[in-house]
Design a protein around this motif. Structure first.
Motif, PDB file in Angstrom:
ATOM      1  N   LEU A 100      11.504  -7.660  21.529  1.00  0.00           N
ATOM      2  CA  LEU A 100      11.417  -8.828  21.596  1.00  0.00           C
ATOM      3  C   LEU A 100      12.384  -9.605  22.769  1.00  0.00           C
ATOM      4  CD1 LEU A 100       9.526  -8.342  19.045  1.00  0.00           C
ATOM      5  CD2 LEU A 100      10.325 -10.859  18.295  1.00  0.00           C
ATOM      6  N   LEU A 101      13.185  -8.775  22.987  1.00  0.00           N
ATOM      7  CA  LEU A 101      14.460  -9.309  23.986  1.00  0.00           C
ATOM      8  C   LEU A 101      14.182  -8.777  25.179  1.00  0.00           C
ATOM      9  CD1 LEU A 101      17.502  -8.353  21.842  1.00  0.00           C
ATOM     10  CD2 LEU A 101      16.277 -10.579  22.034  1.00  0.00           C
ATOM     11  N   THR A 102      13.618  -7.591  25.424  1.00  0.00           N
ATOM     12  CA  THR A 102      13.527  -6.960  26.844  1.00  0.00           C
ATOM     13  C   THR A 102      12.268  -7.240  27.348  1.00  0.00           C
ATOM     14  OG1 THR A 102      13.279  -4.924  26.129  1.00  0.00           O
ATOM     15  CG2 THR A 102      15.286  -5.415  26.333  1.00  0.00           C
ATOM     16  N   GLU A 103      11.167  -7.671  26.250  1.00  0.00           N
ATOM     17  CA  GLU A 103       9.773  -7.308  26.555  1.00  0.00           C
ATOM     18  C   GLU A 103       9.178  -5.888  26.886  1.00  0.00           C
ATOM     19  OE1 GLU A 103       8.708 -10.603  29.352  1.00  0.00           O
ATOM     20  OE2 GLU A 103       9.561 -12.028  27.771  1.00  0.00           O
ATOM     21  N   GLU A 104       9.830  -5.033  26.784  1.00  0.00           N
ATOM     22  CA  GLU A 104       9.379  -3.700  27.137  1.00  0.00           C
ATOM     23  C   GLU A 104       8.301  -3.221  25.939  1.00  0.00           C
ATOM     24  OE1 GLU A 104      11.136   1.178  27.208  1.00  0.00           O
ATOM     25  OE2 GLU A 104      12.326  -0.560  26.756  1.00  0.00           O
ATOM     26  N   ALA A 105       7.302  -2.581  26.194  1.00  0.00           N
ATOM     27  CA  ALA A 105       6.495  -1.934  25.250  1.00  0.00           C
ATOM     28  C   ALA A 105       5.756  -0.695  25.668  1.00  0.00           C
ATOM     29  CB  ALA A 105       5.250  -3.116  25.218  1.00  0.00           C
ATOM     30  N   LEU A 106       5.410  -0.157  24.715  1.00  0.00           N
ATOM     31  CA  LEU A 106       4.801   1.230  25.014  1.00  0.00           C
ATOM     32  C   LEU A 106       3.346   1.090  25.393  1.00  0.00           C
ATOM     33  CD1 LEU A 106       5.904   3.495  21.736  1.00  0.00           C
ATOM     34  CD2 LEU A 106       6.447   3.813  24.274  1.00  0.00           C
ATOM     35  N   PRO A 107       3.250   1.977  26.417  1.00  0.00           N
ATOM     36  CA  PRO A 107       1.539   1.608  26.705  1.00  0.00           C
ATOM     37  C   PRO A 107       0.589   2.469  25.572  1.00  0.00           C
ATOM     38  CG  PRO A 107       2.771   2.581  28.671  1.00  0.00           C
ATOM     39  CD  PRO A 107       3.627   2.571  27.318  1.00  0.00           C
ATOM     40  N   ALA A 108      -0.555   1.970  25.478  1.00  0.00           N
ATOM     41  CA  ALA A 108      -1.432   2.336  24.388  1.00  0.00           C
ATOM     42  C   ALA A 108      -1.451   3.839  24.312  1.00  0.00           C
ATOM     43  CB  ALA A 108      -2.673   1.649  24.545  1.00  0.00           C
ATOM     44  N   ASP A 109      -1.647   4.585  25.556  1.00  0.00           N
ATOM     45  CA  ASP A 109      -1.695   6.016  25.438  1.00  0.00           C
ATOM     46  C   ASP A 109      -0.605   6.542  25.103  1.00  0.00           C
ATOM     47  OD1 ASP A 109      -0.136   5.585  27.684  1.00  0.00           O
ATOM     48  OD2 ASP A 109      -1.295   6.791  29.078  1.00  0.00           O
ATOM     49  N   GLN A 110       0.692   6.203  24.946  1.00  0.00           N
ATOM     50  CA  GLN A 110       1.813   6.776  24.678  1.00  0.00           C
ATOM     51  C   GLN A 110       2.268   6.535  23.041  1.00  0.00           C
ATOM     52  OE1 GLN A 110       5.525   6.249  27.285  1.00  0.00           O
ATOM     53  NE2 GLN A 110       3.953   6.301  29.080  1.00  0.00           N
ATOM     54  N   PRO A 123      10.293 -20.073  17.541  1.00  0.00           N
ATOM     55  CA  PRO A 123      11.280 -19.569  18.231  1.00  0.00           C
ATOM     56  C   PRO A 123      12.919 -19.704  17.614  1.00  0.00           C
ATOM     57  CG  PRO A 123      10.522 -21.350  19.410  1.00  0.00           C
ATOM     58  CD  PRO A 123       9.677 -20.882  18.494  1.00  0.00           C
ATOM     59  N   ASP A 124      12.753 -20.895  16.703  1.00  0.00           N
ATOM     60  CA  ASP A 124      13.769 -20.952  16.109  1.00  0.00           C
ATOM     61  C   ASP A 124      14.119 -20.101  15.132  1.00  0.00           C
ATOM     62  OD1 ASP A 124      11.660 -22.066  14.703  1.00  0.00           O
ATOM     63  OD2 ASP A 124      12.949 -23.131  13.436  1.00  0.00           O
ATOM     64  N   GLN A 150      13.043 -16.911  14.918  1.00  0.00           N
ATOM     65  CA  GLN A 150      13.382 -15.699  15.803  1.00  0.00           C
ATOM     66  C   GLN A 150      14.825 -15.665  15.993  1.00  0.00           C
ATOM     67  OE1 GLN A 150      10.947 -14.144  18.782  1.00  0.00           O
ATOM     68  NE2 GLN A 150      12.762 -13.557  20.038  1.00  0.00           N
ATOM     69  N   GLU A 151      15.446 -16.576  16.517  1.00  0.00           N
ATOM     70  CA  GLU A 151      16.865 -16.813  16.749  1.00  0.00           C
ATOM     71  C   GLU A 151      17.658 -16.614  15.556  1.00  0.00           C
ATOM     72  OE1 GLU A 151      17.354 -20.513  18.597  1.00  0.00           O
ATOM     73  OE2 GLU A 151      16.151 -19.980  20.326  1.00  0.00           O
ATOM     74  N   GLN A 152      17.337 -17.238  14.493  1.00  0.00           N
ATOM     75  CA  GLN A 152      18.129 -16.935  13.200  1.00  0.00           C
ATOM     76  C   GLN A 152      18.017 -15.776  12.733  1.00  0.00           C
ATOM     77  OE1 GLN A 152      20.437 -19.033  12.073  1.00  0.00           O
ATOM     78  NE2 GLN A 152      20.103 -20.657  13.559  1.00  0.00           N
ATOM     79  N   LEU A 153      16.935 -14.912  12.745  1.00  0.00           N
ATOM     80  CA  LEU A 153      16.617 -13.913  12.108  1.00  0.00           C
ATOM     81  C   LEU A 153      17.554 -12.830  13.189  1.00  0.00           C
ATOM     82  CD1 LEU A 153      12.898 -13.603  11.568  1.00  0.00           C
ATOM     83  CD2 LEU A 153      14.618 -13.093   9.829  1.00  0.00           C
ATOM     84  N   GLN A 154      17.560 -13.021  14.349  1.00  0.00           N
ATOM     85  CA  GLN A 154      18.475 -12.147  15.237  1.00  0.00           C
ATOM     86  C   GLN A 154      19.816 -12.303  14.868  1.00  0.00           C
ATOM     87  OE1 GLN A 154      16.594 -13.818  18.706  1.00  0.00           O
ATOM     88  NE2 GLN A 154      15.580 -11.827  18.938  1.00  0.00           N
ATOM     89  N   ARG A 155      20.269 -13.566  14.692  1.00  0.00           N
ATOM     90  CA  ARG A 155      21.593 -13.971  14.299  1.00  0.00           C
ATOM     91  C   ARG A 155      22.216 -13.173  13.069  1.00  0.00           C
ATOM     92  NH1 ARG A 155      23.402 -20.006  12.661  1.00  0.00           N
ATOM     93  NH2 ARG A 155      25.694 -19.739  12.417  1.00  0.00           N
TER      94      ARG A 155
END
Length: 234
Positions: A206-216, A164-165, A167-172
């Protein structure tokens, strides 16, 4: 034929699109190419060659991760003469302005380690896209009205990353998304003097945890493939 590609000489085009998933290769070939024919199925890694607007195109799976991609790209370049290689794949967004279903064009790809890293020893080589392909892809995305971002991405060697550290630096530092192959693709293209680009569809966030369903996912990936094809032959 090579160890991993059973195609005969002349069966692979100079322009190759590279999805990780072999079934996505089949879907893209059947959807976008005319007269697509199967030219490889060694180890279940599917490759097809056909034409797009009269241009010969191969769409070939690479498997998951940089080690797998390295095998196929080395053989496609050295044994089959591939000149333009465009990764078409999914990615996880790392910035709030990058939305699910958006397209990301990878200007550069950073990584902790890749198969080619040992060559450079202490040097931190910066793998980058071919500018002509990048510009052509950006122009194509604008014409098609596809929400698109261009910038740095992160090529992870792990799918289940427990840093996670990091990921934080990459986002930063503005990394747009994470995937698993582009850094090695760009390095190999630089080594052999070929053109390379990664055109990525955001399938999860990675921030909102939204994901496309497999069929989409397949329906959403059409924009990415069309952008890649327009860029290759601009």
């Amino acid at each position: 034929m090579t160890f991993h590609i059973g195609a005969k000489p002349g069966e692979i085009a100079e322009t190759v699109l590279l999805p990780g998933d072999p079934y996505r290769a089949r879907w893209a070939a059947q959807t976008f190419l005319k007269d697509a024919r199967l030219i490889n199925e060694v180890r279940g890694m599917l490759g097809y060659t056909g034409t797009w607007q009269g241009h010969p195109v191969t769409i070939h799976g690479t498997g998951m991760g940089m080690s797998s991609l390295s095998i196929y790209v080395n053989e496609l370049i050295r044994d089959y003469g591939a000149q333009t290689l465009i990764r078409i794949g999914s990615a996880g967004a790392m910035q709030p302005q990058v939305k699910v279903r958006d397209v990301v064009l990878a200007m550069s790809a950073c990584t902790l380690t890749a198969p080619s890293n040992g060559i450079f020893k202490e040097l931190n080589f910066a793998p980058t896209a071919h500018f002509g392909l990048l510009k052509a892809a950006w122009d194509a995305a604008e014409r098609l009205g596809v929400p698109t971002h261009a910038g740095t991405i992160y090529s992870s060697q792990l799918f289940y990353d427990e840093r996670p550290d990091l990921q934080e630096q990459l986002q930063r530092h503005g990394a747009l998304c994470v995937e698993m192959e582009a850094a090695e693709l760009y390095t190999l293209a630089a080594r052999y003097g070929r053109r390379a680009l990664a055109v990525l569809t955001i399938s999860d966030h990675l921030l909102t945890e939204e994901a496309l369903p497999a069929d989409q996912r397949e329906r959403s990936f059409g924009d990415m493939v069309e952008i890649a094809l327009h860029a290759a032959f601009a």
